[in-house]
Design a protein around this motif. Structure first.
Motif, PDB file in Angstrom:
ATOM      1  N   SER A  59       7.421   3.302   5.045  1.00  0.00           N
ATOM      2  CA  SER A  59       6.843   2.096   5.634  1.00  0.00           C
ATOM      3  C   SER A  59       5.914   2.555   6.745  1.00  0.00           C
ATOM      4  O   SER A  59       6.377   3.006   7.800  1.00  0.00           O
ATOM      5  CB  SER A  59       7.931   1.168   6.191  1.00  0.00           C
ATOM      6  OG  SER A  59       7.339   0.023   6.750  1.00  0.00           O
ATOM      7  N   GLU A 107      -5.810  -8.848  -0.693  1.00  0.00           N
ATOM      8  CA  GLU A 107      -5.506  -9.127   0.712  1.00  0.00           C
ATOM      9  C   GLU A 107      -6.748  -9.285   1.586  1.00  0.00           C
ATOM     10  O   GLU A 107      -6.767 -10.101   2.499  1.00  0.00           O
ATOM     11  CB  GLU A 107      -4.618  -8.014   1.291  1.00  0.00           C
ATOM     12  CG  GLU A 107      -3.234  -7.980   0.652  1.00  0.00           C
ATOM     13  CD  GLU A 107      -2.282  -6.992   1.322  1.00  0.00           C
ATOM     14  OE1 GLU A 107      -2.700  -6.280   2.256  1.00  0.00           O
ATOM     15  OE2 GLU A 107      -1.123  -6.926   0.889  1.00  0.00           O
ATOM     16  N   SER A 156       0.820  -1.222   0.000  1.00  0.00           N
ATOM     17  CA  SER A 156       0.000   0.000   0.000  1.00  0.00           C
ATOM     18  C   SER A 156       0.849   1.264   0.000  1.00  0.00           C
ATOM     19  O   SER A 156       0.453   2.277  -0.577  1.00  0.00           O
ATOM     20  CB  SER A 156      -0.912   0.031   1.227  1.00  0.00           C
ATOM     21  OG  SER A 156      -1.963  -0.871   1.044  1.00  0.00           O
ATOM     22  N   SER A 157       2.004   1.217   0.648  1.00  0.00           N
ATOM     23  CA  SER A 157       2.857   2.418   0.679  1.00  0.00           C
ATOM     24  C   SER A 157       3.366   2.739  -0.720  1.00  0.00           C
ATOM     25  O   SER A 157       3.494   3.911  -1.094  1.00  0.00           O
ATOM     26  CB  SER A 157       4.040   2.212   1.635  1.00  0.00           C
ATOM     27  OG  SER A 157       3.576   2.197   2.965  1.00  0.00           O
ATOM     28  N   LYS A 183       7.905  -9.386   7.803  1.00  0.00           N
ATOM     29  CA  LYS A 183       7.715  -8.269   8.750  1.00  0.00           C
ATOM     30  C   LYS A 183       8.614  -8.548   9.947  1.00  0.00           C
ATOM     31  O   LYS A 183       8.584  -9.651  10.508  1.00  0.00           O
ATOM     32  CB  LYS A 183       6.265  -8.209   9.234  1.00  0.00           C
ATOM     33  CG  LYS A 183       5.273  -7.817   8.143  1.00  0.00           C
ATOM     34  CD  LYS A 183       5.211  -6.326   7.932  1.00  0.00           C
ATOM     35  CE  LYS A 183       4.113  -5.977   6.955  1.00  0.00           C
ATOM     36  NZ  LYS A 183       4.432  -4.872   6.080  1.00  0.00           N
ATOM     37  N   GLY A 236       3.935   0.953   8.835  1.00  0.00           N
ATOM     38  CA  GLY A 236       4.099   0.235  10.097  1.00  0.00           C
ATOM     39  C   GLY A 236       5.543   0.199  10.563  1.00  0.00           C
ATOM     40  O   GLY A 236       5.817   0.005  11.749  1.00  0.00           O
ATOM     41  N   SER A 283       8.541  -3.564   7.672  1.00  0.00           N
ATOM     42  CA  SER A 283       8.766  -4.309   6.428  1.00  0.00           C
ATOM     43  C   SER A 283      10.256  -4.588   6.223  1.00  0.00           C
ATOM     44  O   SER A 283      11.074  -3.665   6.140  1.00  0.00           O
ATOM     45  CB  SER A 283       8.214  -3.531   5.235  1.00  0.00           C
ATOM     46  OG  SER A 283       6.814  -3.473   5.332  1.00  0.00           O
TER      47      SER A 283
HETATM   48  N1  GLP Z   1       0.421  -7.098   3.417  1.00  0.00           N
HETATM   49  C1  GLP Z   1       1.090  -5.868   3.788  1.00  0.00           C
HETATM   50  C2  GLP Z   1       0.554  -4.722   2.966  1.00  0.00           C
HETATM   51  O1  GLP Z   1      -0.807  -4.536   3.253  1.00  0.00           O
HETATM   52  C3  GLP Z   1       1.311  -3.458   3.328  1.00  0.00           C
HETATM   53  O2  GLP Z   1       0.825  -2.424   2.553  1.00  0.00           O
HETATM   54  C4  GLP Z   1       2.792  -3.653   3.050  1.00  0.00           C
HETATM   55  C5  GLP Z   1       3.659  -2.429   3.384  1.00  0.00           C
HETATM   56  O3  GLP Z   1       3.585  -2.103   4.725  1.00  0.00           O
HETATM   57  P1  GLP Z   1       4.394  -0.900   5.314  1.00  0.00           P
HETATM   58  O4  GLP Z   1       3.881   0.343   4.694  1.00  0.00           O
HETATM   59  O5  GLP Z   1       4.150  -0.951   6.790  1.00  0.00           O
HETATM   60  O6  GLP Z   1       5.857  -1.114   4.987  1.00  0.00           O
HETATM   61  O7  GLP Z   1       3.231  -4.732   3.817  1.00  0.00           O
HETATM   62  C6  GLP Z   1       2.576  -5.980   3.565  1.00  0.00           C
HETATM   63  O8  GLP Z   1       2.851  -6.373   2.268  1.00  0.00           O
END
Ligand code: GLP
Length: 355
Positions: A92, A234, A47-48, A354, A94, A97
């Protein structure tokens, strides 16, 4: 835990908070920026990355320099040749990643300055990166993000405006005008959410029969189409494509099925007429073709959704994902998919995707 729908409803509030605080959020880091930057490279996944594609045409237009998006894993393993005056931005939401943490480490080790945009400051990304940019919103509890994706688009747009101002590419008057246009969109978000909710409600029984959803967008709405693919895959767990308009016409149209559900995302910009031509073709072969318009179009049918915002096509990604997120959420509900618990708890234990 709040749902995708709850977070969509929080978007106007989060946008307002970012618009109030962006100077504090980004000023200190922007002050450390090299004035001679010649290009921007954004590293993000999922999504990012989709959010970055949503902001990309606006950023390029404002910064008047090359802006590109790279998949962190490919960049880290195969493309680690960054020009000395590149501005590297890792995103990112969260902050956990694996591939984003790795690319930040590799770029920093090679002597590059990296700015990381995240909502979780004490995450691995927040800890490893020397220049952390706070997204300006709370941590999103729901792993299938919606508000965070939208806030990333706004953050990137504001960052581009601040950098353009600092490097003399955007006057204060222009800055104020664009900011007013963004604020105008934010004011209209509750109405967008209302229209999108009714559209989803009215069509959900038909969408529930779909075997595949195909999202087609152009310009800023290309990011929206990619997010349609991500979220449908997803959260709904059926097949989905997210394509750019000409990319779809280049070959993927040959793989169309008469029972595809196709959602065209029209920010009512430069490629509007090209999209009309594609729809003329699609309507001959596929029963379920819908269009989501940023504004109001005279050709809109009863099945289409007009979000009612007349604005620059470059800003359309700020609100055009609302119906896409709500549709994915409602379909996941219809299909009784549990979004609160991991479908595969062993996945990250095995892969450490993750961290
Ligand atoms: N399944 C999740 C996605 O839904 C998320 O968008 C991606 C990036 O996450 P982040 O922006 O925390 O790095 O990680 C995983 O792939």
């Amino acid at each position: 835990m709040k749902s995708i729908e709850d977070y969509v409803h929080l978007e106007p509030k989060y946008y307002e908070a970012v618009l109030q605080n962006y100077a504090d959020l980004f000023a200190k880091q922007i002050a450390q920026l090299n004035h001679n930057i010649t290009n921007v490279v954004i590293y993000a996944t999922g999504s990012s990355s989709n959010a970055a594609y949503g902001a990309l045409p606006f950023m390029s237009n404002i910064l008047k320099m090359p802006v590109k998006i790279e998949e962190p894993s490919i960049a880290e393993n195969y493309l680690l040749h960054v020009e000395p005056n590149s501005l590297c931005i890792a995103i990112s939401q969260g902050g956990h990643s694996y591939s984003v943490v790795k690319i930040i480490q590799r770029l920093q080790d090679a002597g590059n300055t990296v700015f990381a945009l995240t909502s979780e400051l004490d995450s691995p990304v927040g800890k490893v990166c020397q220049h952390v940019l706070n997204m300006g919103m709370p941590i999103e509890e729901m792993p299938y993000v919606s508000a965070g994706y939208s806030v990333e688009i706004l953050d990137l747009m504001l960052l581009a405006m601040l950098i353009a101002q600092k490097t003399g590419k955007l006057s204060s008057v222009e800055f104020t005008q664009i900011l007013a246009e963004i604020k105008n969109i934010v004011q209209k978000m509750p109405e967008v959410i209302k229209r999108a909710s009714s559209w989803v409600e009215n069509n959900i029984s038909k969408f529930a029969t779909a075997k595949r959803l195909v999202f087609i967008g152009y310009g800023a709405a290309y990011g929206v189409s990619r997010e349609g693919e991500t979220k449908t895959t997803e959260a709904v767990r059926i097949s989905a494509w997210g394509k750019e308009l000409e990319e779809y016409m280049h070959g993927p149209y040959l793989g169309l099925n008469p029972d595809d559900f196709i959602i065209c995302l029209d920010p009512m910009g430069k490629l509007h007429d090209r999209m009309e031509l594609l729809k003329r073709f699609l309507n001959k072969h596929v029963k379920n073709v819908y269009t989501i318009y940023a504004g109001k179009d005279e050709n809109a049918t009863a099945d289409d959704l007009s979000l009612g915002i007349t604005t620059s096509e470059l800003l359309a990604s700020l609100f055009m994902t609302v119906p896409v997120h709500l549709l994915a959420y409602k379909l996941s509900q219809v299909k009784k998919i549990d979004l609160q618990h991991s479908a595969y708890p062993d996945f990250d234990q095995i892969t450490a995707s993750k961290i």
